[in-house]
Design a protein around this motif. Structure first.
Motif, mmCIF file in Angstrom:
data_model
loop_
_atom_site.group_PDB
_atom_site.id
_atom_site.type_symbol
_atom_site.label_atom_id
_atom_site.label_comp_id
_atom_site.label_asym_id
_atom_site.label_seq_id
_atom_site.Cartn_x
_atom_site.Cartn_y
_atom_site.Cartn_z
ATOM 1 N N VAL A 1 -3.989 14.845 -1.899
ATOM 2 C CA VAL A 1 -2.692 14.608 -2.541
ATOM 3 C C VAL A 1 -2.674 13.226 -3.196
ATOM 4 N N ARG A 2 -3.170 12.223 -2.473
ATOM 5 C CA ARG A 2 -3.175 10.859 -3.030
ATOM 6 C C ARG A 2 -4.112 10.766 -4.234
ATOM 7 N N GLY A 3 -5.241 11.469 -4.176
ATOM 8 C CA GLY A 3 -6.155 11.462 -5.309
ATOM 9 C C GLY A 3 -5.526 12.067 -6.550
ATOM 10 N N LEU A 4 -4.774 13.147 -6.362
ATOM 11 C CA LEU A 4 -4.096 13.767 -7.505
ATOM 12 C C LEU A 4 -2.991 12.866 -8.044
ATOM 13 N N VAL A 5 -2.294 12.178 -7.135
ATOM 14 C CA VAL A 5 -1.278 11.211 -7.573
ATOM 15 C C VAL A 5 -1.937 10.106 -8.395
ATOM 16 N N ALA A 6 -3.115 9.666 -7.969
ATOM 17 C CA ALA A 6 -3.832 8.620 -8.703
ATOM 18 C C ALA A 6 -4.180 9.090 -10.111
ATOM 19 N N LEU A 7 -4.680 10.305 -10.249
ATOM 20 C CA LEU A 7 -5.041 10.823 -11.571
ATOM 21 C C LEU A 7 -3.818 10.927 -12.476
ATOM 22 N N GLN A 8 -2.684 11.327 -11.894
ATOM 23 C CA GLN A 8 -1.466 11.489 -12.696
ATOM 24 C C GLN A 8 -0.837 10.151 -13.064
ATOM 25 N N ALA A 9 -1.295 9.072 -12.448
ATOM 26 C CA ALA A 9 -0.722 7.757 -12.734
ATOM 27 C C ALA A 9 -1.136 7.234 -14.105
ATOM 28 N N PHE A 10 -2.263 7.719 -14.628
ATOM 29 C CA PHE A 10 -2.738 7.248 -15.922
ATOM 30 C C PHE A 10 -1.937 7.910 -17.044
ATOM 31 N N SER A 11 -1.707 7.159 -18.097
ATOM 32 C CA SER A 11 -0.921 7.654 -19.223
ATOM 33 C C SER A 11 -1.322 6.898 -20.477
ATOM 34 N N GLN A 12 -0.655 7.240 -21.581
ATOM 35 C CA GLN A 12 -0.908 6.545 -22.845
ATOM 36 C C GLN A 12 -0.586 5.061 -22.718
ATOM 37 N N GLU A 13 0.447 4.759 -21.915
ATOM 38 C CA GLU A 13 0.848 3.364 -21.734
ATOM 39 C C GLU A 13 0.006 2.671 -20.669
ATOM 40 N N LYS A 14 -0.530 3.438 -19.710
ATOM 41 C CA LYS A 14 -1.335 2.886 -18.618
ATOM 42 C C LYS A 14 -2.718 3.527 -18.651
ATOM 43 N N LYS A 15 -3.526 3.081 -19.603
ATOM 44 C CA LYS A 15 -4.838 3.686 -19.785
ATOM 45 C C LYS A 15 -5.837 3.224 -18.734
ATOM 46 N N GLY B 1 1.058 4.506 -2.518
ATOM 47 C CA GLY B 1 1.719 4.138 -1.278
ATOM 48 C C GLY B 1 0.752 3.939 -0.131
ATOM 49 N N VAL B 2 -0.422 3.380 -0.440
ATOM 50 C CA VAL B 2 -1.438 3.129 0.593
ATOM 51 C C VAL B 2 -1.897 1.680 0.474
ATOM 52 N N ASN B 3 -2.709 1.236 1.456
ATOM 53 C CA ASN B 3 -3.234 -0.123 1.365
ATOM 54 C C ASN B 3 -4.387 -0.174 0.364
ATOM 55 N N ARG B 4 -4.817 -1.392 0.056
ATOM 56 C CA ARG B 4 -5.820 -1.575 -0.983
ATOM 57 C C ARG B 4 -7.161 -0.947 -0.598
ATOM 58 N N SER B 5 -7.500 -0.994 0.680
ATOM 59 C CA SER B 5 -8.766 -0.426 1.136
ATOM 60 C C SER B 5 -8.792 1.088 0.924
ATOM 61 N N SER B 6 -7.695 1.758 1.261
ATOM 62 C CA SER B 6 -7.620 3.212 1.061
ATOM 63 C C SER B 6 -7.656 3.555 -0.420
ATOM 64 N N ALA B 7 -6.956 2.760 -1.227
ATOM 65 C CA ALA B 7 -6.941 3.006 -2.666
ATOM 66 C C ALA B 7 -8.347 2.864 -3.252
ATOM 67 N N PHE B 8 -9.090 1.865 -2.771
ATOM 68 C CA PHE B 8 -10.454 1.680 -3.269
ATOM 69 C C PHE B 8 -11.321 2.890 -2.939
ATOM 70 N N VAL C 1 -7.183 -1.490 -8.641
ATOM 71 C CA VAL C 1 -7.074 -0.912 -7.297
ATOM 72 C C VAL C 1 -5.709 -1.244 -6.696
ATOM 73 N N SER C 2 -5.236 -2.457 -6.906
ATOM 74 C CA SER C 2 -3.928 -2.860 -6.372
ATOM 75 C C SER C 2 -2.814 -2.009 -6.970
ATOM 76 N N GLU C 3 -2.894 -1.744 -8.276
ATOM 77 C CA GLU C 3 -1.877 -0.914 -8.923
ATOM 78 C C GLU C 3 -1.928 0.512 -8.400
ATOM 79 N N LEU C 4 -3.141 1.036 -8.215
ATOM 80 C CA LEU C 4 -3.283 2.385 -7.667
ATOM 81 C C LEU C 4 -2.737 2.446 -6.235
ATOM 82 N N ALA C 5 -3.005 1.404 -5.453
ATOM 83 C CA ALA C 5 -2.517 1.366 -4.076
ATOM 84 C C ALA C 5 -0.991 1.435 -4.032
ATOM 85 N N GLU C 6 -0.347 0.696 -4.934
ATOM 86 C CA GLU C 6 1.119 0.704 -4.976
ATOM 87 C C GLU C 6 1.642 2.075 -5.378
ATOM 88 N N ILE C 7 1.003 2.697 -6.365
ATOM 89 C CA ILE C 7 1.439 4.011 -6.841
ATOM 90 C C ILE C 7 1.272 5.072 -5.760
#
Length: 262
Positions: A13-27, A39-46, A31-37
């Motif tokens: 689920v988190r991996g799919l959320v990460a893929l959907q986070a990218f957009s025309q404005e956020k190409k 909702g996990v810590n930086r280590s998990s996001a990495f 890792v920190s931005e992905l972690a915030e999106i």
């Protein structure tokens, strides 16, 4: 749709959320931005980003500290689109519509509460479209989205927008379910809808529905767009609207013939 949490895979689920986070404005994203999106810590996001990179869905951006979508993501989209049997028959019809109008033409479908642009034929005139394939806009705020939503029953629309976060773009944007239903009751059954600054105050658009004739269900929409005033409003609401309706009817008939062939 109700879910049983026992069968959910949180990492997926988190991996799919990460893929959907990218957009025309956020190409690209760190890792920190992905972690915030996610909702996990930086280590998990990495670890999630590393896995997606290893599987070919992400790649390192130019500074090697940020991630961007890789071309493998397109494989999923094209596989889905090829199953719609829309792209091949629509392309020559969109090209003819573009030649008639000189402005950008699009093929649009609805996914949940968004519309998704799945094909585009660029304008031949001076105003090129910045709306690319894969662009998503909120269905409730656009005439194309409202048109596609009109194929659903009121109860289906209420369920779709249960707990929805309503974004406002112009004075015409519905700000709640009752306002959206009132708008859909107003436009339901119309052969085409014209937006004169309805979603983007600087743009004009016109959309007409594509039907599956076997069951009269709405499967997509043909739309055109240009800067407001690029074409006189009377001409846009007359000649351009008529051409869009004709293209949508032609594509509906073409899809019906293709599906009827053995």
């Amino acid at each position: 749709m109700e879910t049983d949490d026992r069968y959910m895979v949180p990492g997926l689920v988190r991996g799919l959320v990460a893929l959907q986070a990218f957009s025309q404005e956020k190409k690209d994203l760190s890792v920190s931005e992905l972690a915030e999106i996610m909702g996990v810590n930086r280590s998990s996001a990495f670890r999630i980003a590393y896995t997606l990179e290893h599987c070919g869905f992400l790649h390192k951006a130019s500074d090697s500290r940020r991630y961007a979508l890789n071309s493998k993501v397109l494989d999923l989209g094209f596989t889905y689109l090829s199953g719609l049997d829309l792209l091949e028959p629509s392309r020559p019809i969109l090209q003819r519509l573009r030649d008639q109008t000189t402005i950008a033409c699009h093929l649009v479908i609805r996914q949940g509460t968004d519309i998704v642009f799945v094909d585009r034929v660029q304008a031949t005139g001076p105003f090129t479209s910045t709306v690319g394939v894969g662009t998503r806009w909120p269905a409730h705020a656009t005439v194309t989205g409202q048109q596609l939503l009109a194929d659903l029953s009121d109860d289906e629309i209420r369920e779709l927008y249960r707990d929805h976060q309503w974004a406002t773009f112009t004075e015409g944007t519905p700000t709640g379910i009752e306002a959206l239903l009132a708008r859909i009751h107003e436009i339901r059954g119309q052969p085409a809808l014209v937006s004169w600054g309805y979603f983007n105050p600087a743009m004009a658009a016109c959309a007409a529905p594509i039907y599956r004739l076997s069951d009269n269900s709405m499967i997509a929409s043909v739309s055109v767009s240009c800067p407001l005033g690029g074409i006189p409003q009377a001409e846009f609401e007359g000649r351009i609207r008529d051409a869009v309706i004709a293209a949508a009817h032609e594509l509906s008939r073409t899809l019906s013939l293709n599906n009827a062939q053995p």
